[in-house]
Design a protein around this motif. Structure first.
Motif, PDB file in Angstrom:
ATOM      1  N   ALA A   1      31.205  47.911  34.110  1.00  0.00           N
ATOM      2  CA  ALA A   1      32.574  47.569  34.535  1.00  0.00           C
ATOM      3  C   ALA A   1      32.714  46.061  34.485  1.00  0.00           C
ATOM      4  O   ALA A   1      31.802  45.336  34.901  1.00  0.00           O
ATOM      5  N   GLY A   2      33.847  45.593  34.008  1.00  0.00           N
ATOM      6  CA  GLY A   2      34.012  44.164  33.796  1.00  0.00           C
ATOM      7  C   GLY A   2      35.080  43.522  34.641  1.00  0.00           C
ATOM      8  O   GLY A   2      36.034  44.164  35.085  1.00  0.00           O
ATOM      9  N   GLY A   3      34.899  42.235  34.882  1.00  0.00           N
ATOM     10  CA  GLY A   3      35.907  41.363  35.446  1.00  0.00           C
ATOM     11  C   GLY A   3      36.541  41.834  36.731  1.00  0.00           C
ATOM     12  O   GLY A   3      35.885  42.281  37.669  1.00  0.00           O
ATOM     13  N   ALA A   4      37.867  41.710  36.781  1.00  0.00           N
ATOM     14  CA  ALA A   4      38.625  42.024  37.991  1.00  0.00           C
ATOM     15  C   ALA A   4      38.443  43.477  38.414  1.00  0.00           C
ATOM     16  O   ALA A   4      38.429  43.793  39.602  1.00  0.00           O
ATOM     17  N   GLY A   5      38.273  44.381  37.435  1.00  0.00           N
ATOM     18  CA  GLY A   5      38.076  45.778  37.773  1.00  0.00           C
ATOM     19  C   GLY A   5      36.793  46.003  38.553  1.00  0.00           C
ATOM     20  O   GLY A   5      36.755  46.783  39.510  1.00  0.00           O
ATOM     21  N   ALA A   6      35.735  45.303  38.161  1.00  0.00           N
ATOM     22  CA  ALA A   6      34.466  45.421  38.867  1.00  0.00           C
ATOM     23  C   ALA A   6      34.576  44.883  40.289  1.00  0.00           C
ATOM     24  O   ALA A   6      34.029  45.476  41.233  1.00  0.00           O
ATOM     25  N   ILE A   7      35.285  43.779  40.458  1.00  0.00           N
ATOM     26  CA  ILE A   7      35.458  43.211  41.799  1.00  0.00           C
ATOM     27  C   ILE A   7      36.236  44.178  42.688  1.00  0.00           C
ATOM     28  O   ILE A   7      35.903  44.373  43.865  1.00  0.00           O
ATOM     29  N   ALA A   8      37.264  44.806  42.132  1.00  0.00           N
ATOM     30  CA  ALA A   8      38.034  45.799  42.895  1.00  0.00           C
ATOM     31  C   ALA A   8      37.156  46.980  43.285  1.00  0.00           C
ATOM     32  O   ALA A   8      37.237  47.492  44.405  1.00  0.00           O
ATOM     33  N   MET A   9      36.309  47.433  42.367  1.00  0.00           N
ATOM     34  CA  MET A   9      35.406  48.549  42.660  1.00  0.00           C
ATOM     35  C   MET A   9      34.488  48.200  43.826  1.00  0.00           C
ATOM     36  O   MET A   9      34.273  49.018  44.726  1.00  0.00           O
ATOM     37  N   PHE A  10      33.954  46.986  43.827  1.00  0.00           N
ATOM     38  CA  PHE A  10      33.075  46.576  44.925  1.00  0.00           C
ATOM     39  C   PHE A  10      33.833  46.523  46.253  1.00  0.00           C
ATOM     40  O   PHE A  10      33.330  46.934  47.288  1.00  0.00           O
ATOM     41  N   ALA A  11      35.044  45.987  46.221  1.00  0.00           N
ATOM     42  CA  ALA A  11      35.791  45.781  47.463  1.00  0.00           C
ATOM     43  C   ALA A  11      36.304  47.092  48.058  1.00  0.00           C
ATOM     44  O   ALA A  11      36.241  47.289  49.275  1.00  0.00           O
ATOM     45  N   TYR A  12      36.810  47.976  47.212  1.00  0.00           N
ATOM     46  CA  TYR A  12      37.471  49.181  47.699  1.00  0.00           C
ATOM     47  C   TYR A  12      36.641  50.450  47.513  1.00  0.00           C
ATOM     48  O   TYR A  12      36.981  51.501  48.069  1.00  0.00           O
TER      49      TYR A  12
ATOM     50  N   PRO B   1      29.186  35.055  39.086  1.00  0.00           N
ATOM     51  CA  PRO B   1      30.163  34.229  38.367  1.00  0.00           C
ATOM     52  C   PRO B   1      31.108  35.068  37.527  1.00  0.00           C
ATOM     53  O   PRO B   1      30.989  36.297  37.464  1.00  0.00           O
ATOM     54  N   GLY B   2      32.030  34.405  36.855  1.00  0.00           N
ATOM     55  CA  GLY B   2      32.950  35.107  35.967  1.00  0.00           C
ATOM     56  C   GLY B   2      34.073  34.205  35.502  1.00  0.00           C
ATOM     57  O   GLY B   2      34.188  33.050  35.928  1.00  0.00           O
ATOM     58  N   ARG B   3      34.897  34.749  34.636  1.00  0.00           N
ATOM     59  CA  ARG B   3      36.053  34.002  34.135  1.00  0.00           C
ATOM     60  C   ARG B   3      37.107  33.860  35.233  1.00  0.00           C
ATOM     61  O   ARG B   3      36.968  34.411  36.325  1.00  0.00           O
ATOM     62  N   ILE B   4      38.182  33.171  34.902  1.00  0.00           N
ATOM     63  CA  ILE B   4      39.190  32.857  35.921  1.00  0.00           C
ATOM     64  C   ILE B   4      39.804  34.135  36.508  1.00  0.00           C
ATOM     65  O   ILE B   4      40.155  34.174  37.691  1.00  0.00           O
ATOM     66  N   THR B   5      39.901  35.207  35.714  1.00  0.00           N
ATOM     67  CA  THR B   5      40.449  36.450  36.253  1.00  0.00           C
ATOM     68  C   THR B   5      39.501  37.061  37.288  1.00  0.00           C
ATOM     69  O   THR B   5      39.945  37.632  38.282  1.00  0.00           O
ATOM     70  N   THR B   6      38.203  36.924  37.059  1.00  0.00           N
ATOM     71  CA  THR B   6      37.229  37.395  38.041  1.00  0.00           C
ATOM     72  C   THR B   6      37.322  36.595  39.320  1.00  0.00           C
ATOM     73  O   THR B   6      37.283  37.140  40.434  1.00  0.00           O
ATOM     74  N   VAL B   7      37.455  35.275  39.170  1.00  0.00           N
ATOM     75  CA  VAL B   7      37.586  34.395  40.335  1.00  0.00           C
ATOM     76  C   VAL B   7      38.854  34.733  41.117  1.00  0.00           C
ATOM     77  O   VAL B   7      38.846  34.786  42.350  1.00  0.00           O
ATOM     78  N   ALA B   8      39.951  34.973  40.406  1.00  0.00           N
ATOM     79  CA  ALA B   8      41.207  35.333  41.070  1.00  0.00           C
ATOM     80  C   ALA B   8      41.066  36.652  41.828  1.00  0.00           C
ATOM     81  O   ALA B   8      41.595  36.805  42.936  1.00  0.00           O
TER      82      ALA B   8
ATOM     83  N   ASP C   1      48.404  36.612  40.404  1.00  0.00           N
ATOM     84  CA  ASP C   1      49.451  37.607  40.134  1.00  0.00           C
ATOM     85  C   ASP C   1      49.110  38.468  38.921  1.00  0.00           C
ATOM     86  O   ASP C   1      49.483  39.647  38.864  1.00  0.00           O
ATOM     87  N   ALA C   2      48.381  37.868  37.965  1.00  0.00           N
ATOM     88  CA  ALA C   2      48.035  38.618  36.756  1.00  0.00           C
ATOM     89  C   ALA C   2      47.021  39.716  37.037  1.00  0.00           C
ATOM     90  O   ALA C   2      47.060  40.781  36.409  1.00  0.00           O
ATOM     91  N   VAL C   3      46.110  39.484  37.976  1.00  0.00           N
ATOM     92  CA  VAL C   3      45.052  40.476  38.220  1.00  0.00           C
ATOM     93  C   VAL C   3      45.388  41.435  39.359  1.00  0.00           C
ATOM     94  O   VAL C   3      44.725  42.470  39.504  1.00  0.00           O
ATOM     95  N   ARG C   4      46.424  41.125  40.145  1.00  0.00           N
ATOM     96  CA  ARG C   4      46.747  41.983  41.293  1.00  0.00           C
ATOM     97  C   ARG C   4      46.988  43.448  40.876  1.00  0.00           C
ATOM     98  O   ARG C   4      46.478  44.366  41.542  1.00  0.00           O
ATOM     99  N   PRO C   5      47.728  43.709  39.781  1.00  0.00           N
ATOM    100  CA  PRO C   5      47.926  45.121  39.399  1.00  0.00           C
ATOM    101  C   PRO C   5      46.618  45.834  39.056  1.00  0.00           C
ATOM    102  O   PRO C   5      46.481  47.030  39.321  1.00  0.00           O
ATOM    103  N   THR C   6      45.664  45.092  38.481  1.00  0.00           N
ATOM    104  CA  THR C   6      44.370  45.699  38.160  1.00  0.00           C
ATOM    105  C   THR C   6      43.655  46.129  39.427  1.00  0.00           C
ATOM    106  O   THR C   6      43.099  47.237  39.514  1.00  0.00           O
TER     107      THR C   6
END
Length: 450
Positions: free
Chosen positions: A191-202, A225-232, A35-40
């Motif tokens: 680009a870091g963490g959850a933002g980078a994952i979003a960039m790859f996906a979308y 790999p990554g921190r828990i926010t990246t995993v989420a 839920d914490a990373v969904r807005p990102t």
């Protein structure tokens, strides 16, 4: 410094004794982070690079005009890389590439009947995204471990992202950039963490408007790999893209008897504790003498390390411990239930015990095969299942970047020969149109193809 857990005289057959729960793992609640990373993810999906630049300013303290790393910056990083470090990376790449090429499977064609074949084609993903964290430690070795299998598998396009570093003018760590250049990866993003994952996906556009240039195309598969926010974030985009795993804190388990060298065992426990305060270091042994000697070595070696606080916190945590068992048979049951990311075997006839292990991400046999070797230059991959997932999952490999496709090729005679069985099974499942799709090819009734 590290607690003891005494299982002597107890067996898994006892009521309420579950070896999987003997050593609790560090708290790693991915669901709570979702839920914490969904807005990102939603923000990057809609605003692309604009959102990523804002996050770089907010989280990393850098102001970026472009999140794409210039090729010249990577070439410069490689030129400035220490020659000894470059030689070490080149050897790591060579060894992993040799193992990866040996793992690469070929298409398999089976002639089921005359005129009827089923071929399994192995098709590489068209495009993969690799995330490399650069915070606590710049994991440049993970560039090697994620990119080389993708290249061997035949992935056409590889994009890589790592968090921008204020110390380096908003670019990712120079060692990460140097290894990208060494491997020929020229599409790299700050680009870091959850933002980078979003960039790859979308994917990500350079600006907010629908007509602005696409800066990063979406990928088919995300690794790294990554921190828990990246995993989420990876959990949230799973289904939109494939992911390698939901990796948690690193873990080492060591199965050892009284022949083990306590200084080696202690050093190996420390090496993984160095990663993270939540890292798990577990020794399983029937030898009280070894346990005592290892504890003494920990007291001696830890103060001499660079990251004393981080290591001490990990070793004192509930996720670490020395587990005393009756014998190696019970010890084997414990490590199999624990299903560690990394498992070392320090016993007499270590290869024989290693051959009996069912659950581990990777197994390191004997005193001359420490986990650190696998982290860098064994030729194995260090991207491995954590959190007990080794009981059902494998580490990253060439296979991770391939999908299998069955190609069915039957001629008229071969279909005629099996048609009555298809119709029978379709009728049994009350799906008569399935049978009709065969019958229409041979005329009404069954006589046309019997």
């Amino acid at each position: 410094m590290i607690r003891r857990i005494d299982l002597r005289g107890r067996r898994a057959s006892e009521p309420a004794l579950d070896y999987r729960a003997v050593v609790p793992r560090a708290p790693f609640d991915v669901e709570a982070a979702v839920d914490a990373v969904r807005p990102t993810l939603d923000d990057v999906r809609h605003r692309g690079a604009v959102a990523l630049r804002e996050y770089a300013s907010r989280w990393d303290g850098v102001e970026l005009t472009d999140i794409r790393v210039p090729v010249e910056a990577m070439a410069r990083a490689l030129h400035e890389l220490d020659p000894d470090v470059r030689a070490a990376f080149e050897e790591s790449i060579r060894r992993l590439r040799a193992v990866s090429e040996a793992e690469l499977e070929t298409d398999t064609e089976v002639r089921v009947v005359p005129g009827g074949t089923v071929t399994q084609r192995l098709v590489p993903y068209r495009r993969a995204g690799v995330y490399i964290p650069g915070g606590v430690a710049p994991l440049a070795s993970s560039v090697v471990m994620n990119v080389v299998p993708a290249q061997v598998a035949g992935v056409e396009s590889i994009a890589l992202a790592s968090s921008p570093q204020k110390e380096y003018g908003g670019l990712p760590h120079p060692t990460i950039l140097a290894v990208c250049a060494l491997l020929g990866v020229d599409e790299v993003y700050a680009a870091g963490g959850a933002g980078a994952i979003a960039m790859f996906a979308y994917g990500a556009r350079a600006g907010e408007g629908p007509d602005t240039e696409v800066l990063c195309q979406p990928v088919d598969f995300v690794a790294g790999p990554g921190r828990i926010t990246t995993v989420a974030a990876k959990r949230l985009v799973k289904g939109i893209v494939g992911i390698d795993s939901e990796a948690g804190p690193t873990e080492i388990a060591i199965l050892a008897d009284d022949t083990a060298d306590p200084s080696y065992v202690a050093a190996d426990l420390i090496s993984q504790a160095e990663h993270d305060p939540m890292a798990a270091s577990v020794l399983v042994t029937p030898s009280v003498e070894l346990a005592t000697a290892v504890e003494a070595e920990l007291e001696r070696q830890v103060p001499a390390t660079k990251h004393v606080q981080r290591i001490g916190e990990a070793l004192r945590g509930e996720q670490s411990g020395v587990v005393l068992v009756d014998d190696l048979e019970q010890g084997l049951a414990v490590v199999d239930a624990y299903a560690a990311e990394h498992l070392e075997i320090h016993t007499t006839d270590a290869a024989r015990w290693a051959a009996r292990v069912r659950n581990a991400g990777a197994i390191f046999v004997g005193p001359w095969s420490p986990v650190s070797l696998g982290d860098y230059a064994a030729g194995s991959n260090h991207v491995l299942p954590t959190g007990g997932c080794a009981c059902h999952s494998s580490g990253l490999s060439v296979r991770s970047y391939l999908k299998a496709v069955h190609v069915v090729d039957y001629d008229q005679a071969a279909l005629r020969d099996v048609a009555k069985h298809v119709v029978a099974l379709a009728e049994a499942e009350d799906l008569p149109a399935h049978g009709q799709a065969v019958q229409v090819r041979f005329g009404p009734g069954t006589d046309g193809y019997a």
